[in-house]
Scaffold this motif. Sequence first.
Motif, PDB file in Angstrom:
ATOM      1  N   SER A  64       0.830  -1.214   0.000  1.00  0.00           N
ATOM      2  CA  SER A  64       0.000   0.000   0.000  1.00  0.00           C
ATOM      3  C   SER A  64       0.861   1.259   0.000  1.00  0.00           C
ATOM      4  CB  SER A  64      -0.978  -0.008   1.179  1.00  0.00           C
ATOM      5  OG  SER A  64      -0.305  -0.137   2.409  1.00  0.00           O
ATOM      6  N   ALA A  65       1.952   1.230   0.748  1.00  0.00           N
ATOM      7  CA  ALA A  65       2.833   2.400   0.782  1.00  0.00           C
ATOM      8  C   ALA A  65       3.504   2.620  -0.572  1.00  0.00           C
ATOM      9  CB  ALA A  65       3.871   2.247   1.887  1.00  0.00           C
ATOM     10  N   LYS A  66       3.938   1.522  -1.215  1.00  0.00           N
ATOM     11  CA  LYS A  66       4.551   1.667  -2.550  1.00  0.00           C
ATOM     12  C   LYS A  66       3.563   2.241  -3.549  1.00  0.00           C
ATOM     13  CE  LYS A  66       8.336  -1.514  -2.611  1.00  0.00           C
ATOM     14  NZ  LYS A  66       8.846  -2.821  -2.920  1.00  0.00           N
ATOM     15  N   ALA A  67       2.292   1.960  -3.346  1.00  0.00           N
ATOM     16  CA  ALA A  67       1.257   2.506  -4.221  1.00  0.00           C
ATOM     17  C   ALA A  67       0.915   3.954  -3.856  1.00  0.00           C
ATOM     18  CB  ALA A  67       0.004   1.633  -4.149  1.00  0.00           C
ATOM     19  N   GLY A  68       1.582   4.477  -2.817  1.00  0.00           N
ATOM     20  CA  GLY A  68       1.329   5.850  -2.384  1.00  0.00           C
ATOM     21  C   GLY A  68       0.118   5.997  -1.489  1.00  0.00           C
ATOM     22  N   ASP A  69      -0.438   4.883  -1.052  1.00  0.00           N
ATOM     23  CA  ASP A  69      -1.623   4.889  -0.187  1.00  0.00           C
ATOM     24  C   ASP A  69      -1.179   4.718   1.270  1.00  0.00           C
ATOM     25  OD1 ASP A  69      -4.044   4.590   1.077  1.00  0.00           O
ATOM     26  OD2 ASP A  69      -4.801   3.040  -0.279  1.00  0.00           O
ATOM     27  N   PHE A  70      -0.637   5.808   1.816  1.00  0.00           N
ATOM     28  CA  PHE A  70      -0.089   5.741   3.168  1.00  0.00           C
ATOM     29  C   PHE A  70      -1.170   5.603   4.231  1.00  0.00           C
ATOM     30  CE2 PHE A  70       3.319   7.770   0.767  1.00  0.00           C
ATOM     31  CZ  PHE A  70       4.304   6.835   1.011  1.00  0.00           C
ATOM     32  N   ALA A  71      -2.350   6.098   3.942  1.00  0.00           N
ATOM     33  CA  ALA A  71      -3.453   5.932   4.898  1.00  0.00           C
ATOM     34  C   ALA A  71      -3.738   4.439   5.091  1.00  0.00           C
ATOM     35  CB  ALA A  71      -4.696   6.672   4.420  1.00  0.00           C
ATOM     36  N   SER A  72      -3.752   3.686   3.996  1.00  0.00           N
ATOM     37  CA  SER A  72      -3.976   2.233   4.112  1.00  0.00           C
ATOM     38  C   SER A  72      -2.802   1.560   4.805  1.00  0.00           C
ATOM     39  CB  SER A  72      -4.191   1.603   2.729  1.00  0.00           C
ATOM     40  OG  SER A  72      -5.437   1.998   2.219  1.00  0.00           O
ATOM     41  N   ALA A  73      -1.579   1.991   4.499  1.00  0.00           N
ATOM     42  CA  ALA A  73      -0.403   1.409   5.159  1.00  0.00           C
ATOM     43  C   ALA A  73      -0.517   1.576   6.678  1.00  0.00           C
ATOM     44  CB  ALA A  73       0.877   2.066   4.638  1.00  0.00           C
ATOM     45  N   GLU A  74      -0.934   2.753   7.102  1.00  0.00           N
ATOM     46  CA  GLU A  74      -1.093   3.007   8.534  1.00  0.00           C
ATOM     47  C   GLU A  74      -2.233   2.174   9.112  1.00  0.00           C
ATOM     48  OE1 GLU A  74      -1.534   7.252   8.581  1.00  0.00           O
ATOM     49  OE2 GLU A  74       0.499   7.522   7.796  1.00  0.00           O
ATOM     50  N   GLN A  75      -3.298   2.006   8.343  1.00  0.00           N
ATOM     51  CA  GLN A  75      -4.415   1.180   8.819  1.00  0.00           C
ATOM     52  C   GLN A  75      -3.986  -0.275   8.983  1.00  0.00           C
ATOM     53  OE1 GLN A  75      -7.495   1.980   5.954  1.00  0.00           O
ATOM     54  NE2 GLN A  75      -8.120   3.876   6.967  1.00  0.00           N
ATOM     55  N   TRP A  76      -3.137  -0.784   8.071  1.00  0.00           N
ATOM     56  CA  TRP A  76      -2.651  -2.161   8.214  1.00  0.00           C
ATOM     57  C   TRP A  76      -1.762  -2.295   9.450  1.00  0.00           C
ATOM     58  CZ3 TRP A  76      -5.475  -5.512   6.196  1.00  0.00           C
ATOM     59  CH2 TRP A  76      -6.045  -5.362   4.939  1.00  0.00           C
ATOM     60  N   LEU A  95       7.684   0.821   6.553  1.00  0.00           N
ATOM     61  CA  LEU A  95       6.807   1.990   6.510  1.00  0.00           C
ATOM     62  C   LEU A  95       7.621   3.257   6.232  1.00  0.00           C
ATOM     63  CD1 LEU A  95       3.888   3.000   6.858  1.00  0.00           C
ATOM     64  CD2 LEU A  95       4.358   3.231   9.291  1.00  0.00           C
ATOM     65  N   MET A  96       8.724   3.423   6.944  1.00  0.00           N
ATOM     66  CA  MET A  96       9.548   4.618   6.750  1.00  0.00           C
ATOM     67  C   MET A  96      10.212   4.620   5.369  1.00  0.00           C
ATOM     68  SD  MET A  96       9.050   6.536   9.301  1.00  0.00           S
ATOM     69  CE  MET A  96      10.321   7.749   9.003  1.00  0.00           C
ATOM     70  N   ARG A  97      10.710   3.457   4.907  1.00  0.00           N
ATOM     71  CA  ARG A  97      11.375   3.371   3.602  1.00  0.00           C
ATOM     72  C   ARG A  97      10.409   3.757   2.481  1.00  0.00           C
ATOM     73  NH1 ARG A  97      12.522  -1.862   3.420  1.00  0.00           N
ATOM     74  NH2 ARG A  97      10.645  -2.294   2.245  1.00  0.00           N
ATOM     75  N   TYR A 117       5.425   8.285  12.048  1.00  0.00           N
ATOM     76  CA  TYR A 117       5.759   8.277  13.472  1.00  0.00           C
ATOM     77  C   TYR A 117       4.500   8.147  14.321  1.00  0.00           C
ATOM     78  CZ  TYR A 117       7.762   9.624  17.928  1.00  0.00           C
ATOM     79  OH  TYR A 117       8.143   9.635  19.251  1.00  0.00           O
ATOM     80  N   GLY A 118       3.431   8.866  13.946  1.00  0.00           N
ATOM     81  CA  GLY A 118       2.165   8.780  14.680  1.00  0.00           C
ATOM     82  C   GLY A 118       1.598   7.369  14.670  1.00  0.00           C
ATOM     83  N   ALA A 119       1.681   6.701  13.527  1.00  0.00           N
ATOM     84  CA  ALA A 119       1.193   5.323  13.428  1.00  0.00           C
ATOM     85  C   ALA A 119       2.033   4.398  14.302  1.00  0.00           C
ATOM     86  CB  ALA A 119       1.222   4.854  11.978  1.00  0.00           C
TER      87      ALA A 119
END
Length: 129
Positions: A64-76, A95-97, A117-119
């Motif tokens: 999800s992060a590679k797809a630019g969907d950081f909201a989903s990455a944080e939800q996972w 997540l950071m990379r 960091y918040g996640a």
Amino acid sequence: ERVEYWIDEMQSRGLKPNLVCFNIMLNACAHGGRYTKALLWLERMVEERIEPNKLSYSSLISASAKAGDFASAEQWLMAMAERNMHPDRITYMTLMREHQSVSGPGQVSHNAAQRAYGAIVYTYVKLGN
């Protein structure tokens, strides 16, 4: 795609893929930045009544992060915590990379770093660490 072929081949021969097979597929999707495909494999995994583990969630975070969907990455990441799975150093570095790769080499946007960091903080608070 080769991994997908072999899992489909297994199933056509009456063999059930296990957690390792699905995690290999999720990881392949993550490396290829194919988040939508990863979600389809997660759905198949759940249909087979196979419970995702830490590696499954880490792959979903990466995809999800590679797809630019950081909201989903944080939800996972948060979903891991809610299932009492302890994200490890590799999960956080993923997540950071991915935040860094979208922001550009050697830099993480301030907003992206704050969100990551918040996640991470939420996860540790949730897990009681």
